[in-house]
Motif scaffolding. Structure first.
Motif, mmCIF file in Angstrom:
data_model
loop_
_atom_site.group_PDB
_atom_site.id
_atom_site.type_symbol
_atom_site.label_atom_id
_atom_site.label_comp_id
_atom_site.label_asym_id
_atom_site.label_seq_id
_atom_site.Cartn_x
_atom_site.Cartn_y
_atom_site.Cartn_z
ATOM 1 N N GLY A 60 0.790 -1.226 0.000
ATOM 2 C CA GLY A 60 0.000 0.000 0.000
ATOM 3 C C GLY A 60 0.818 1.269 0.000
ATOM 4 O O GLY A 60 0.289 2.360 -0.281
ATOM 5 N N LEU A 61 2.099 1.165 0.309
ATOM 6 C CA LEU A 61 2.970 2.347 0.347
ATOM 7 C C LEU A 61 3.779 2.534 -0.932
ATOM 8 O O LEU A 61 4.323 3.616 -1.169
ATOM 9 N N ARG A 62 3.854 1.505 -1.752
ATOM 10 C CA ARG A 62 4.788 1.542 -2.878
ATOM 11 C C ARG A 62 4.406 2.564 -3.950
ATOM 12 O O ARG A 62 5.278 3.174 -4.555
ATOM 13 N N MET A 63 3.119 2.744 -4.186
ATOM 14 C CA MET A 63 2.726 3.750 -5.180
ATOM 15 C C MET A 63 3.144 5.146 -4.732
ATOM 16 O O MET A 63 3.648 5.944 -5.527
ATOM 17 N N TRP A 64 2.944 5.452 -3.447
ATOM 18 C CA TRP A 64 3.321 6.770 -2.937
ATOM 19 C C TRP A 64 4.837 6.946 -3.011
ATOM 20 O O TRP A 64 5.320 8.047 -3.315
ATOM 21 N N HIS A 65 5.567 5.888 -2.740
ATOM 22 C CA HIS A 65 7.022 5.887 -2.868
ATOM 23 C C HIS A 65 7.418 6.194 -4.311
ATOM 24 O O HIS A 65 8.272 7.041 -4.592
ATOM 25 N N ALA A 75 -3.294 14.445 1.757
ATOM 26 C CA ALA A 75 -3.179 13.978 3.150
ATOM 27 C C ALA A 75 -2.726 12.515 3.189
ATOM 28 O O ALA A 75 -1.871 12.144 4.002
ATOM 29 N N ARG A 76 -3.285 11.681 2.301
ATOM 30 C CA ARG A 76 -2.872 10.273 2.240
ATOM 31 C C ARG A 76 -1.404 10.163 1.827
ATOM 32 O O ARG A 76 -0.657 9.336 2.380
ATOM 33 N N TYR A 77 -1.001 10.996 0.897
ATOM 34 C CA TYR A 77 0.386 11.004 0.415
ATOM 35 C C TYR A 77 1.354 11.358 1.543
ATOM 36 O O TYR A 77 2.357 10.660 1.772
#
Length: 363
Positions: A150-155, A239-241
């Protein structure tokens, strides 16, 4: 005696007129909120949000401090409000933002009256902007396999933002396939409307390919539902980012959490350190004025870059002589050794900028 008497009379008249038009804090907040709700005050969504935040803060002051709710809004009350914010630990720039918003609202709600904001701080204190050093950028790139799915796209979005010459998050999440023209991305900044040209590096294409077909709106990254998503949807995405970046920072072991703007600061810092002409940096960042860029660069932290200067110099030399090492971090999926890619990014930007200048000259 006549001139003295006339002056005194006018002074009293002015005082009476001021008394007649003085509004209480409660009445001002109520009237301002009504004007905002009915759309009588037309501004950008971000400005309207600042107005409402400032009004909530002022109402909070009235609810906390006795006998202020029905007090007239004058310079004394506003000085008390400023002191109350300081005691709460609110920084000077945030306080200044509240006061500027309230001053603007006062001028619109009470036209013809002089806003009572004299001798209040409504400027901006210079702040130190954070930028990642090449060493920390490499740490960030290598962290992907340790991140939850779930964090990889933001990364990936953060990496893309750095590689895209510090493209702001608001513009990254609105990019569509139509914005790609060969080996460049051409888009208009949401903030200024300026057209920006960004070299599309192979590493950037690789990041885009991971999300191909995942956006129902045809966007490069599946963050917003539509390219024209409203301000509320964008704020939720931002905010999610930032929450994701905070978690990613912890995984990387960074002392301070990343924010969306660290990507922009990082590109500017490395470009400045590489000796790029400030006019080119201003063009890449979409700044309207060189002075804005000068202030921007002056606020960047450089102590860590100075400490790493020898390591960076050796790394650049190695990269320039061993180009095949640009993407060689993980066997399962390739990532970017950032300083090498940023050098290529800056070089391409110089060549594109030169071509644009040649075209303009010929015309």
């Amino acid at each position: 005696m006549l001139p003295i008497k006339l002056t005194f009379s006018l002074s009293l008249g002015e005082n009476r007129r001021t008394q007649e038009h003085t509004v209480t804090l409660r009445a001002f907040v109520r009237e301002a909120e009504q004007r905002l709700d009915t759309g009588d005050i037309s501004r950008r969504a971000s400005t309207l949000k600042n107005y409402r935040t400032a009004l909530r803060s002022l109402a909070g002051y009235a609810a906390t401090v006795s006998r202020t709710d029905n007090s007239p809004i004058d310079n004394s009350l506003l000085h008390g409000y400023q002191q109350w914010l300081k005691e709460k630990g609110v920084c000077r720039n945030t306080t200044s933002c509240y006061l500027r918003s309230l001053r603007s609202l006062y001028s619109q709600v009470r036209p013809g009256e002089a806003p009572p904001f004299a001798k209040l701080f409504t400027g901006n204190d210079g702040t130190m902007k954070r930028a990642l050093s090449p060493r920390l950028m490499t740490t960030l790139a290598e962290a992907e396999t340790r991140l939850k799915p779930g964090l990889r796209m933001w990364h990936n979005i953060f990496l893309f933002s750095v590689l895209a010459m510090g493209m702001p998050f608001v513009d990254v999440v609105r990019l569509a396939q139509d914005d790609i023209n060969g080996d460049v991305i051409m888009y208009r900044r949401c903030k200024t409307g300026h057209c920006i040209v960004v070299p599309l590096l192979p590493e950037m294409r690789s990041l885009i390919e991971r999300y191909k077909g995942k956006s129902t709106a045809g966007l490069l990254f599946p963050v917003l539902k539509t390219k024209d998503a409203d301000y509320h949807d964008y704020c939720n995405a931002l905010a999610r980012y930032n929450r994701a970046l905070k978690t990613i920072s912890a995984v990387c072991g960074f002392e301070k959490p990343l924010t969306s703007y660290v990507a922009r600061h990082t590109w500017a810092s490395i470009a400045n350190g590489a000796g790029i002409n400030i006019h080119h940096i201003a063009q890449a960042l979409g700044h309207r004025s060189i002075k804005t860029t000068e202030i921007y660069l002056a606020g960047l932290q450089t102590d860590e870059l100075f400490n790493d200067s020898r390591t960076v110099a050796e790394r650049i030399k190695k990269v320039l002589t061993e180009r095949h090492c640009i993407c060689n971090i993980h066997t399962s999926r390739q990532n970017v050794v950032f300083y090498a890619v940023l050098i290529e990014n800056i070089s391409l930007f110089r060549r594109i900028n030169k071509k644009m200048q040649d075209i303009v000259t010929k015309k």
